[in-house]
Write a protein that holds these residues in place. Structure first.
Motif, PDB file in Angstrom:
ATOM      1  N   ILE A  59       0.855  -1.183   0.000  1.00 23.72           N
ATOM      2  CA  ILE A  59       0.000   0.000   0.000  1.00 23.72           C
ATOM      3  C   ILE A  59       0.887   1.228   0.000  1.00 23.72           C
ATOM      4  O   ILE A  59       2.038   1.170   0.466  1.00 23.72           O
ATOM      5  CB  ILE A  59      -0.920  -0.029   1.255  1.00 23.72           C
ATOM      6  CG1 ILE A  59      -1.940   1.105   1.247  1.00 23.72           C
ATOM      7  CG2 ILE A  59      -0.100   0.012   2.524  1.00 23.72           C
ATOM      8  CD1 ILE A  59      -2.947   1.025   2.404  1.00 23.72           C
ATOM      9  N   HIS A  60       0.421   2.328  -0.550  1.00 22.20           N
ATOM     10  CA  HIS A  60       1.175   3.574  -0.460  1.00 22.20           C
ATOM     11  C   HIS A  60       1.322   3.971   1.005  1.00 22.20           C
ATOM     12  O   HIS A  60       0.376   3.861   1.787  1.00 22.20           O
ATOM     13  CB  HIS A  60       0.452   4.699  -1.207  1.00 22.20           C
ATOM     14  CG  HIS A  60       0.612   4.630  -2.691  1.00 22.20           C
ATOM     15  ND1 HIS A  60      -0.452   4.771  -3.555  1.00 22.20           N
ATOM     16  CD2 HIS A  60       1.709   4.454  -3.473  1.00 22.20           C
ATOM     17  CE1 HIS A  60      -0.021   4.674  -4.805  1.00 22.20           C
ATOM     18  NE2 HIS A  60       1.286   4.479  -4.772  1.00 22.20           N
ATOM     19  N   LEU A  61       2.502   4.470   1.358  1.00 26.06           N
ATOM     20  CA  LEU A  61       2.744   4.880   2.743  1.00 26.06           C
ATOM     21  C   LEU A  61       1.784   5.996   3.152  1.00 26.06           C
ATOM     22  O   LEU A  61       1.243   5.985   4.260  1.00 26.06           O
ATOM     23  CB  LEU A  61       4.197   5.338   2.911  1.00 26.06           C
ATOM     24  CG  LEU A  61       4.638   5.705   4.331  1.00 26.06           C
ATOM     25  CD1 LEU A  61       4.434   4.527   5.274  1.00 26.06           C
ATOM     26  CD2 LEU A  61       6.097   6.145   4.337  1.00 26.06           C
ATOM     27  N   GLU A  62       1.552   6.956   2.257  1.00 26.69           N
ATOM     28  CA  GLU A  62       0.649   8.057   2.597  1.00 26.69           C
ATOM     29  C   GLU A  62      -0.793   7.578   2.731  1.00 26.69           C
ATOM     30  O   GLU A  62      -1.568   8.117   3.531  1.00 26.69           O
ATOM     31  CB  GLU A  62       0.738   9.190   1.569  1.00 26.69           C
ATOM     32  CG  GLU A  62       0.302   8.845   0.173  1.00 26.69           C
ATOM     33  CD  GLU A  62       0.394  10.027  -0.790  1.00 26.69           C
ATOM     34  OE1 GLU A  62      -0.471  10.118  -1.675  1.00 26.69           O
ATOM     35  OE2 GLU A  62       1.333  10.846  -0.669  1.00 26.69           O
ATOM     36  N   CYS A  63      -1.152   6.550   1.983  1.00 26.05           N
ATOM     37  CA  CYS A  63      -2.498   5.988   2.096  1.00 26.05           C
ATOM     38  C   CYS A  63      -2.660   5.241   3.419  1.00 26.05           C
ATOM     39  O   CYS A  63      -3.728   5.294   4.040  1.00 26.05           O
ATOM     40  CB  CYS A  63      -2.794   5.055   0.926  1.00 26.05           C
ATOM     41  SG  CYS A  63      -2.957   5.904  -0.665  1.00 26.05           S
ATOM     42  N   LEU A  64      -1.597   4.538   3.848  1.00 22.07           N
ATOM     43  CA  LEU A  64      -1.632   3.856   5.144  1.00 22.07           C
ATOM     44  C   LEU A  64      -1.776   4.873   6.270  1.00 22.07           C
ATOM     45  O   LEU A  64      -2.540   4.664   7.222  1.00 22.07           O
ATOM     46  CB  LEU A  64      -0.363   3.023   5.327  1.00 22.07           C
ATOM     47  CG  LEU A  64      -0.201   2.340   6.690  1.00 22.07           C
ATOM     48  CD1 LEU A  64      -1.335   1.351   6.937  1.00 22.07           C
ATOM     49  CD2 LEU A  64       1.149   1.644   6.790  1.00 22.07           C
ATOM     50  N   THR A  65      -1.039   5.990   6.162  1.00 26.20           N
ATOM     51  CA  THR A  65      -1.122   7.040   7.180  1.00 26.20           C
ATOM     52  C   THR A  65      -2.528   7.613   7.249  1.00 26.20           C
ATOM     53  O   THR A  65      -3.092   7.796   8.338  1.00 26.20           O
ATOM     54  CB  THR A  65      -0.117   8.168   6.875  1.00 26.20           C
ATOM     55  OG1 THR A  65       1.212   7.620   6.846  1.00 26.20           O
ATOM     56  CG2 THR A  65      -0.186   9.259   7.922  1.00 26.20           C
TER      57      THR A  65
END
Length: 267
Positions: free
Chosen positions: A176-182
């Motif tokens: 998953i994109h890191l920014e999406c996980l955040t």
């Protein structure tokens, strides 16, 4: 003479390019024959076209012609301009037809991925089963999922394999994109959007929920009611007492569970 040659090669370094890359050339898109600073500039322009049928993405491997940004000479793709002699990119990959003057990004070509990566070859290894380059911190330290990077981000649906955004590998092996996980965790969502397993160590949260369940007495009508649950974390099924706050897996102690129909016993 050597100093003069180096000056010619370095002329205009970091002075040309776009928001994606610093480079001293533009590319001619083989799909539409238009000139763009890079393939991302092309794809952004093509995705904004009004007619959906005209929207398309460039195939990086099919780019054959480039235009020197210093002298405007169009020529077959190569690192050095055939006319003025400048390096059109300090980093150049003849497979991806990729140019970049900013070598601090640590570009390298991965033969297994088939494309260029950034971050330094020494900092990555290629996981054959997952089908992509991962940080060396994940060597022998992640759950492999077949071609996990050759999928779309489950949150924003952008293709992960060649995405420019930082990507992370979850405990379950999905990516998953890191920014999406955040963004997901900021909204108090702690389960993988694909398989529903817990993304983080939730043991402290489960302890707090234990205390809340203990302090919340159920009405008499529900006090002895039982339900069957499936644990998203360990995949075990158990019969437990019903509680409005949650149902705890008897096997792994997780509250990341869901109620299911009772198992059908063999006749």
């Amino acid at each position: 003479m050597e100093a003069s040659a180096n000056q010619r090669l370095d002329f205009g370094k970091m002075g040309y390019g776009c928001e994606h890359y610093r480079r001293r050339c533009k590319i001619r898109a083989p799909c539409c024959n238009e000139v763009f600073s890079c393939r991302h500039c092309h794809n952004e322009a093509a995705s904004a076209l009004r007619n959906p049928g005209d929207r398309h993405e460039i195939n990086r491997f099919e780019v054959k012609q480039v235009i020197c940004s210093v002298c405007d000479t169009e020529q077959p793709a190569s690192q050095t301009c055939a006319n003025c002699g400048v390096n059109m990119g300090e980093y150049f990959c003849d497979v991806c037809v990729f140019y970049d003057d900013d070598t601090t990004r640590g570009q390298f070509h991965c033969k297994e991925c088939g494309i260029c990566r950034i971050g330094g070859r020494e900092n990555f290894f290629h996981c054959q089963r997952c089908g992509s380059c991962y940080s060396i911190n994940l060597r022998n330290n992640h759950s492999c999922v077949e071609n996990s990077m050759r999928h779309h981000c489950p949150i924003c649906f952008e293709y992960l394999f060649d995405s420019l955004k930082d990507t992370t590998v979850l405990k379950c092996g999905h990516t998953i994109h890191l920014e999406c996980l955040t963004e997901m965790t900021n909204r108090n969502q702690y389960c993988c959007p694909i398989c529903s397993k817990s993304v983080f160590d939730m043991s402290k949260a489960w302890q707090r929920l234990d205390e809340e369940v203990e302090a919340t007495v159920m009405p008499e009508v529900y006090r002895h009611k039982k339900v069957w649950i499936l644990c998203n974390d360990c995949n075990d099924t158990t019969e437990v007492l019903y509680h409005i706050l949650g149902h705890k897996c008897a096997h792994c102690q997780s509250y990341n569970t869901r109620t299911i129909a009772p198992p059908i016993l063999p006749q």
